[in-house]
Design an enzyme around this catalytic site. Sequence first.
Site, PDB file in Angstrom:
ATOM      1  N   SER A   1       0.836  -1.199   0.000  1.00 52.37           N
ATOM      2  CA  SER A   1       0.000   0.000   0.000  1.00 52.37           C
ATOM      3  C   SER A   1       0.872   1.250   0.000  1.00 52.37           C
ATOM      4  O   SER A   1       1.774   1.378   0.828  1.00 52.37           O
ATOM      5  CB  SER A   1      -0.918   0.040   1.225  1.00 52.37           C
ATOM      6  OG  SER A   1      -1.650   1.252   1.242  1.00 52.37           O
TER       7      SER A   1
ATOM      8  N   VAL B   1       7.447   2.170   3.978  1.00 51.91           N
ATOM      9  CA  VAL B   1       8.386   1.538   3.047  1.00 51.91           C
ATOM     10  C   VAL B   1       7.866   1.644   1.614  1.00 51.91           C
ATOM     11  O   VAL B   1       8.621   1.916   0.682  1.00 51.91           O
ATOM     12  CB  VAL B   1       8.672   0.073   3.442  1.00 51.91           C
ATOM     13  CG1 VAL B   1       9.576  -0.608   2.419  1.00 51.91           C
ATOM     14  CG2 VAL B   1       9.321   0.013   4.827  1.00 51.91           C
ATOM     15  N   CYS B   2       6.561   1.459   1.425  1.00 50.11           N
ATOM     16  CA  CYS B   2       5.972   1.551   0.077  1.00 50.11           C
ATOM     17  C   CYS B   2       6.127   2.965  -0.478  1.00 50.11           C
ATOM     18  O   CYS B   2       6.441   3.148  -1.656  1.00 50.11           O
ATOM     19  CB  CYS B   2       4.503   1.154   0.109  1.00 50.11           C
ATOM     20  SG  CYS B   2       4.215  -0.527   0.690  1.00 50.11           S
ATOM     21  N   ASP B   3       5.901   3.952   0.366  1.00 48.97           N
ATOM     22  CA  ASP B   3       6.083   5.351  -0.001  1.00 48.97           C
ATOM     23  C   ASP B   3       7.532   5.578  -0.432  1.00 48.97           C
ATOM     24  O   ASP B   3       7.793   6.123  -1.510  1.00 48.97           O
ATOM     25  CB  ASP B   3       5.727   6.222   1.217  1.00 48.97           C
ATOM     26  CG  ASP B   3       5.969   7.701   1.006  1.00 48.97           C
ATOM     27  OD1 ASP B   3       4.989   8.454   0.948  1.00 48.97           O
ATOM     28  OD2 ASP B   3       7.155   8.117   0.932  1.00 48.97           O
TER      29      ASP B   3
ATOM     30  N   THR C   1       8.437   3.799  -3.805  1.00 48.02           N
ATOM     31  CA  THR C   1       7.902   4.468  -4.992  1.00 48.02           C
ATOM     32  C   THR C   1       8.644   5.773  -5.256  1.00 48.02           C
ATOM     33  O   THR C   1       8.956   6.090  -6.409  1.00 48.02           O
ATOM     34  CB  THR C   1       6.385   4.687  -4.825  1.00 48.02           C
ATOM     35  OG1 THR C   1       5.782   3.416  -4.527  1.00 48.02           O
ATOM     36  CG2 THR C   1       5.771   5.251  -6.098  1.00 48.02           C
TER      37      THR C   1
END
Length: 165
Positions: free
Chosen positions: A54, A59-61, A64
């Site tokens: 998500s 970590v996803c932020d 990306t």
Amino acid sequence: MAKVTFKGNPITLLGNEVKVGDQAPNFTVLANDLSPVTLENSEGTTRIISVVPSLDTGVCDQQTRRFNEEAAHLEGVTILTISVDLPFAQKRWCGAAGIDKVQTLSDHRDLSFGEAYGVVIKELRLLARAVFVIDKNNKITYVEYVSEATNHPNYDAAIEAAKKA
């Protein structure tokens, strides 16, 4: 199948695990405007497919954002970030984060991508963190199923694989 944990707990991945040398499976996901996007939409380029659970998590932020920064230095490479976040949430997040070189795509509707690449987390209906590099001929040249879903992928290895593809 790849052995993956989420916060230290084993999880079950659904779908077909892919390997280097495989023909990249096709899929249908949704763009931020709800239009369908398939692998063929980026044909003729090398693709880095960055898979995140998500965009609204740390970590996803960061993952990306890192690929968005790297995109400026990668000629002929298309970078796709795929999650099960709703397209509306992805669009809002990209606007707030200034993401303009990575295309965010949603697999929320059918889990088409997740099942084709073996990254559906059965217990959470999210996608496991992974990175795939696909060359111009739709051959998979790099695969990383991140063993702990809360860890970062190996950015340098993925970027190097894209440069060689």
